[in-house]
Design a protein around this motif. Sequence first.
Motif, PDB file in Angstrom:
ATOM      1  N   VAL A 478       0.874  -1.180   0.000  1.00  0.00           N
ATOM      2  CA  VAL A 478       0.000   0.000   0.000  1.00  0.00           C
ATOM      3  C   VAL A 478       0.911   1.230   0.000  1.00  0.00           C
ATOM      4  N   VAL A 487       2.925   2.793   2.784  1.00  0.00           N
ATOM      5  CA  VAL A 487       2.083   2.823   3.974  1.00  0.00           C
ATOM      6  C   VAL A 487       2.104   1.462   4.662  1.00  0.00           C
ATOM      7  N   SER A 488       2.122   0.406   3.861  1.00  0.00           N
ATOM      8  CA  SER A 488       2.089  -0.948   4.419  1.00  0.00           C
ATOM      9  C   SER A 488       2.691  -1.914   3.412  1.00  0.00           C
ATOM     10  N   VAL A 556      -1.567  -1.011  -3.935  1.00  0.00           N
ATOM     11  CA  VAL A 556      -2.780  -0.251  -3.635  1.00  0.00           C
ATOM     12  C   VAL A 556      -2.362   1.187  -3.378  1.00  0.00           C
ATOM     13  N   VAL A 557      -2.910   2.074  -4.184  1.00  0.00           N
ATOM     14  CA  VAL A 557      -2.556   3.486  -4.054  1.00  0.00           C
ATOM     15  C   VAL A 557      -3.626   4.173  -3.211  1.00  0.00           C
ATOM     16  N   VAL A 558      -3.223   4.757  -2.061  1.00  0.00           N
ATOM     17  CA  VAL A 558      -4.224   5.453  -1.223  1.00  0.00           C
ATOM     18  C   VAL A 558      -3.901   6.940  -1.160  1.00  0.00           C
TER      19      VAL A 558
ATOM     20  N   VAL B 478      -7.731  -2.759   1.820  1.00  0.00           N
ATOM     21  CA  VAL B 478      -7.020  -1.966   2.814  1.00  0.00           C
ATOM     22  C   VAL B 478      -8.064  -1.358   3.741  1.00  0.00           C
ATOM     23  N   VAL B 487     -10.410   1.550   3.235  1.00  0.00           N
ATOM     24  CA  VAL B 487      -9.666   2.627   2.587  1.00  0.00           C
ATOM     25  C   VAL B 487      -9.567   2.388   1.088  1.00  0.00           C
ATOM     26  N   SER B 488      -9.398   1.107   0.727  1.00  0.00           N
ATOM     27  CA  SER B 488      -9.243   0.767  -0.689  1.00  0.00           C
ATOM     28  C   SER B 488      -9.664  -0.675  -0.900  1.00  0.00           C
ATOM     29  N   VAL B 557      -4.129  -3.722   7.170  1.00  0.00           N
ATOM     30  CA  VAL B 557      -4.661  -2.825   8.200  1.00  0.00           C
ATOM     31  C   VAL B 557      -3.725  -1.626   8.305  1.00  0.00           C
ATOM     32  N   VAL B 558      -4.281  -0.420   8.055  1.00  0.00           N
ATOM     33  CA  VAL B 558      -3.431   0.784   8.166  1.00  0.00           C
ATOM     34  C   VAL B 558      -3.956   1.667   9.293  1.00  0.00           C
TER      35      VAL B 558
END
Lengths: 558, 558
Positions: A478, A487-488, A556-558, B478, B487-488, B557-558
């Motif tokens: 992510v 992010v992750s 995964v782009v957030v 996500v 989130v995604s 999990v973020v």
Amino acid sequence: MPNHPYAPPKLKQGTLRITPLGGLGEVGRNMTVYEIDGKLLVVDCGVLFPEEHQPGVDLILPDISQIEDRLQDIVAVVLTHGHEDHIGGVPYLLKRREDIPLIGSKLTLAFVEAKLKEHRIRPKTHIVAEGDRHTFGPFDLEYIAVNHSIPDALAVAIRTDAGLVIGTGDFKMDQLPLDGRITDLRAFARLGEEGVDLFMTDSTNAEVPGFTALEKNIGPVLERVIEKSRGKVVVASFSSHVHRVQQVLDAAQKNGRRVVLLGRSMVRNMKIAADLGYLDVPEGVLVDLKKSGDIPDHRIVYMSTGSQGEPMAVLSRMVNKEHQVEVGDGDTVILASSLIPGNENSVYRIINGLMKLGANVVHKGNANVHVSGHASAGELMYCYNIVRPKNVMPIHGEYRHLIANAGVAIETGVPQNRTIIAENGTVVDLVDGVAREVGQLEIDFIYVDGKTVGKVTDDDLRDRRTLAEEGFISVITVVETSLGQIVSGPEIHAKGVAEADHVFDKIKPQIAEALERAMKDGVTDQHALQQVVRRTIGRWVGTKLRRKSMIVPVVVVV
Amino acid sequence: MPNHPYAPPKLKQGTLRITPLGGLGEVGRNMTVYEIDGKLLVVDCGVLFPEEHQPGVDLILPDISQIEDRLQDIVAVVLTHGHEDHIGGVPYLLKRREDIPLIGSKLTLAFVEAKLKEHRIRPKTHIVAEGDRHTFGPFDLEYIAVNHSIPDALAVAIRTDAGLVIGTGDFKMDQLPLDGRITDLRAFARLGEEGVDLFMTDSTNAEVPGFTALEKNIGPVLERVIEKSRGKVVVASFSSHVHRVQQVLDAAQKNGRRVVLLGRSMVRNMKIAADLGYLDVPEGVLVDLKKSGDIPDHRIVYMSTGSQGEPMAVLSRMVNKEHQVEVGDGDTVILASSLIPGNENSVYRIINGLMKLGANVVHKGNANVHVSGHASAGELMYCYNIVRPKNVMPIHGEYRHLIANAGVAIETGVPQNRTIIAENGTVVDLVDGVAREVGQLEIDFIYVDGKTVGKVTDDDLRDRRTLAEEGFISVITVVETSLGQIVSGPEIHAKGVAEADHVFDKIKPQIAEALERAMKDGVTDQHALQQVVRRTIGRWVGTKLRRKSMIVPVVVVV
């Protein structure tokens, strides 16, 4: 290695066009389309069973997509006999147009109707018998009795303005069949006198010299084996082989044993055969499995399916002790069946397994408990000499079988240039007594997989083989592209790769670094970032692990 | 269905313990361990080739883990001959302890050393010949000439305080072999007079009645086929079959043709065989592929590998037009080889492919171009009658072969209760002239896959089969658990499933809903959330798509 495709010319009035859509170059999915004056006749519509390089596939259909836009022009489908490789594709054809008339013998159509019932299709049927002659559109059809490993098989003579064609379907020439219904060489002779322009014969056993042995020779062997057995006897064979089952019933009765039919298709087919008078069940011999509990082992014969080692069939379940009939010390199992090439490992697994359970296993390798259903080279010679056809086109078989059959025809005097080695999709035109190849269609495998028909592609099968041999590695990360930060992750999941999870710990920092660098360079697109991951881990897997696992990068782009 | 394992008793001084670790119940990975007075002797250490239900596996080793902690007690490894199923596992054993002495004939050890060189292992070797007798620890070893489909094969007689054992290795009894080196029945007779306590013989062909035909019968057939050929001739056989290659060289020479060896193993093995005097290369017959360009087709024979349809071997590459030697119209291909069960589909694919290229294909199905390397039942009878052993234990073969071999022994008068049907891991103790089963070890398949040995488990193979048949579906989501929000995602990737991507759009809202509900209920653990996803999509895939695809749920999990 299919032939190079090229388009056939527009079909002229009065010319008969013959196009096999399956069954040439393979054993199975037999289907041939005849066209003249805008109308089509289909002969057979069978299935092919997949090989090991087609994992997950249930069945393979002939390439019926070739006639997708001509369905309304089909005047009828002639079904030569009730084996799966000749009728198994019918439901899939009728799902496209349900009212196509089906022509076949009484038993053949009964088997087809039972099958169609499962697909909730009620077909329009025309029962025919040997000697009958009818016209469907431009096709004048005559049916000829042939002998095969299922009763009531028919060859078909097709008369059109372009001439007379005979397709034998599967056949052999047992001179003393159980039902006395021999392949009608008098009809072949009569048609030969009339002049046969094209003769299409079963190639399956054309490589085998001499003559296929008599079915009735098997009965006495079965009798002796059953007589010598102290425990229970299990006989496995094909569930449509009515005459084989007849011989088992008779041998059981002579030995004072009762017979239990096992396997859904065996029970269903034998009920049909008995109801229609093709199977003569001796009074009191058959007993239901549920009611057989009190009968001692030495008074019982189980007639079952699963002779090819099919994992879900009765015999495999007996070996795995998953069937209520237990096989053990002192019992006898007879595989009264062929060993279809490709099934060796499964069948030997069954034989070894039964022996380990203590059973005496009798099979065609150590006793005369099976004869083939197809004409050997010697029988084909009789046919060619009686019919004396102008043109020959071998059908039903792998390339080696077609070549061998053509060889037999040529030996009997058919000119080599009048002997056509066609393949699936080869377009052959018959006009003025000459048959010649005029085109080649591209023929696909139509895969049935679960509920889907034709959705599985060869690319899917390549993916499946890669998954089977190399497994897959998915990498999930992510990222927040606006910050250029991870992010992750990367989190790595591998299946079928045979490496411990911690092996992948080494590559995670490199993947993270490559992603961060790419984002720093302004890459924000999901697909592009995924390609970065694919390259990074793919190279590492190839060089360090020496594997070509399927890589599934997810960013995964957030 | 392996036997139920049970521990053998502690081995007593003076008792000989025999434990097969491979090769019983299968054709391949032959290895037997003999133990007495704290020392071990190993006979053979071969590989087994995987079947279709073992995808991605390169080789299968005997279960050498059983002697992992006894490596220092091994006094020697006797290699009976140079076939892969008897020597292929040696590199993997020597990687565990490099200085285990290897005993074998000159040719056998030359083949082993060439193989070990590729693994960068320099073994400690003892070349022996028939008639030699040496002592290794408590084992007094004597070597006996036997005839097989590779030269220089040996049986081994093992004398210990517990008695005399003979292991034949693979053998047959060709009475007129090319090299005149027959199976030494005089030695068998002499040992029989001395008293053989346990006789372990090759079961491979025990089901085959009568006698294996003479190798030298093949030469004249090859000669005639080559004589009749107008184009090039390709002969395919096993790359270690020195006498078969000898007959090809001789037949080529008589027809004024030169011979090109094709395939890495063919070139390497025949160089070894020629250097050591096992192959007699007629002056000027061999020519290098690179220098063969000027020789016309009708003056050349290619001697190649690939007779089992191996996809990377010469013959397959010829069929796929990926080899520089092109096969076409008027050429002849001879498969001078067996058809190993399980390879039927591959071999027939090759035969059909070559025929489509226009070649005349000669194989054991249509000409006498192959004889087996193993003794048939008739030959085994001679052996049992000459040796008159006290105890018999069939080796080398599937269960059906072992049973058939035991049957032959019993027919010649060996008491049934002195005939041991052992399996891999069956522990047999020999003492006071009686051999009996005393335990059963659990024997595993040791899979070699790429660089890994023993890492692939049966669970991995189950995963691979699932991937092959059902494909996989990975679901990536996500979530921010503190907010209970997605989130995604969910993003779904499927491979090998044969469904269009949009099919999965229907299930995404349900997955999202299930996740949100779980988070609302306080579930924050990644694993627990992933199980929510697995259940939701798994149920849907099972009921709606009717598939059992592998589900890979990933919740970040973020």
